[in-house]
Structure formats: C-alpha cells, structure tokens
Design an enzyme around this catalytic site. Sequence first.
Site, PDB file in Angstrom:
ATOM      1  CG  LEU A 144      47.702  28.312  91.319  1.00 44.48           C
ATOM      2  CD1 LEU A 144      48.894  28.121  90.402  1.00 44.48           C
ATOM      3  CD2 LEU A 144      48.116  28.083  92.483  1.00 44.48           C
ATOM      4  CG  HIS A 145      45.822  29.692  84.998  1.00 46.25           C
ATOM      5  ND1 HIS A 145      45.051  31.103  84.625  1.00 46.25           N
ATOM      6  CD2 HIS A 145      47.416  29.985  84.885  1.00 46.25           C
ATOM      7  CE1 HIS A 145      45.968  31.851  84.326  1.00 46.25           C
ATOM      8  NE2 HIS A 145      47.512  31.221  83.857  1.00 46.25           N
ATOM      9  CG  ASP A 146      45.182  24.360  85.236  1.00 46.76           C
ATOM     10  OD1 ASP A 146      45.155  23.748  84.683  1.00 46.76           O
ATOM     11  OD2 ASP A 146      43.972  25.055  84.519  1.00 46.76           O
ATOM     12  CB  THR A 188      39.964  27.870  90.718  1.00 41.59           C
ATOM     13  OG1 THR A 188      40.385  27.596  88.693  1.00 41.59           O
ATOM     14  CG2 THR A 188      40.578  28.926  90.457  1.00 41.59           C
ATOM     15  CB  THR A 193      42.883  32.138  86.907  1.00 38.50           C
ATOM     16  OG1 THR A 193      43.393  32.446  86.093  1.00 38.50           O
ATOM     17  CG2 THR A 193      41.850  30.908  87.231  1.00 38.50           C
TER      18      THR A 193
END
Length: 327
Positions: free
Chosen positions: A256-258, A260, A210
Amino acid sequence: MHRYVRQEDGTNGMAEPRKIIIDTDPGQDDAAAIMLAFGSPEEISVLGITTVAGNVPLSYTSRNARIICELCGRTDIKVFAGAEKPMVRKLVTAEHVHGKTGLDGPELDEPTMALAPGHAVDFIIETLRGEPEGTVTLCTLGPLTNIGMAFQKAPDIIPRVRELVMMGGGFFEGGNITPAAEFNIYVDPEAADIVFRSGVPIVMMPLDVTHKLLTRKDRVKRMAEIGTRPAIAMVEMLEFFERFDIEKYGSDGGPLHDPTVVAYLLKPELFKGRDCNVEIEVKSELTVGMTVVDWWQVTDRKHNAKVMRDVDADGFFDLLIERFARI
Ligand code: RIB
Ligand code: CA
C-alpha cells in the site's frame, strides 16, 4: 478531541491543522491516502487536490479524485485538473495494475461535483504565494509533473513550501515498472529531477518502505468490519488493486504505497530513515527514472531528501483503520 501543543509562553495552545495540497493520480492506493487525510480533520486541512496523468489518463484521475471526495462526503474540496502528459516524454500508464478506470473494484457513481476552474499548476503557485511562507505542505502521490511545472514557472514558490512529502523511488528494493525505476519517477523523470534539484525539503517514501505495508487478509478484514460505505468501497478497491502484486510477488496482499505520505504527517514516528543525496537518472534508457540514493554517503553530494527505509507496519494499519472509521 482537540490537539494541544506547548506554546512559547508555556501554555497549551490548540494546534492548527497542517495545510496540505494533495497532488495525485488516483489509483486505489491514492484513494486510501486521500481518505486517510479526510479521516484526520483535526490534524490536516486539505487546501485542494490537484490531479495528474499517471496510473490512468488525466480524464480518469480527475474523475476519480472527485469520486473519492463524494464517497467521503467532501464535496467542499476543490479538485483541479493538471498535466495530461509528462514534461518531456510520452505518457506511460498502469491500467494493468489499477484497471481501465484507475478505481476498478467497487461499483461507483460518476461524480456530480465539477472540477474547480483553472489549471492545477496555477492553483499550486497561487496557493503557495497566498498562504504564509512555510505553512503549506505538498503531498505528492503520482508523477511529479505538476510540481516540476510549477517550480519551473514560478521558482519563487520553492522556498515558500514547508515540506514536500512524496511517494516515489526505490533503492534497495529496486524498481516496479523497470528493474531500476519506480512508476511515479519513471513516468516523468525530468520533473522529478527538477524537484530533487530544487532545494525544497523532501521526505521520500520509496518502495523500500511501501513493500513492507502489505494489505494482508487480517488487515483488510478489520477494514471491512468498519462497515461504512467508504470503508467497504476501499476494501473492494484494495481487493482489486492487490491481485496484481500478489501474482507478481507471491505476497500476502499488495503493497500500500500512497497512504505512507499522509501517515507521515500524522505519525512520523512510524517511519525510520536518514538524510541522503538522491539524484534522478534521466539519460540512460536502461535505468531512466532510477532514484540513485547515496545511502552509505560514499560521495560528498548535498543531502536533498530524508529517505525512509523502515516502517512500523502494524502501527501504520492501526492508524489507517482507526481514521477510515471516522469517515
Ligand atoms: O509505484 C507506486 C506508485 O505508482 C503509487 O503512487 C501508485 O498509485 C502509482 O501511482
Ligand atoms: Ca499514485
């Protein structure tokens, strides 16, 4: 546009959308993940959203999940409130990143849709028992408290899960809430330990991936050019959310983590990783919540997760922007 897949008899059959439950602590980046799922109805069928305390307390994460559904015109979606605190520890939240409400940035109306009756953990259990075995994917975007509780309460559901795709952990990249731990795992390490020991097929999206997905100005500009209310609201969320990471990392945008997790379901080829053993530190106060990834296979511990390390960042943002435009 329909998707077809080769059938056993050689004909092209229409692919069924993949059934998922999204477990989440929105959070601006959670909102992006949920929007990506809503922008992909041909490939993804959201059976329900379950909320958990994490970025902000449960009352806010449950409010925010419904705001995102209404923003995207998806008031048909059932939103179930789940755990208001970790299984063992006190709740740690991240208002310093996400703001007081967890969705700071845009002006958003309070939700009008009601929460679905019942606890999120019971929804997860009943759905996994009710759907054909191996057909439901769990997509987790926050602390794993609801999943840990569901697996502890009803171990029979574990082999019924098709796959658990989760944002959490970090290895080469270290941690973001402590030097050793990533937030989602740090908040509830005991729940993460239950999940990683359960035998459920895990795909792990750690900070190593991320942190390569920065909300660079050119990418946010393309998102703004979509011009729809959901896209503009998302831009305003990201512009709020990224300020903390830009300050901390001096980067061009925030990670931008989630999304993914959902992007993996849509285009797994965007990601590269390997099957590894992952264990969770639950004892040491110095490293509690650390995901100890045996990337170089220096032990004979069983592989229990596909750990991602690389991603095609441009391909990821192309997918995100293309799907946001469909909402
Ligand atoms: O460490 C990043 C994760 O913690 C993301 O899921 C973010 O939303 C927060 O929950
Ligand atoms: Ca999250």
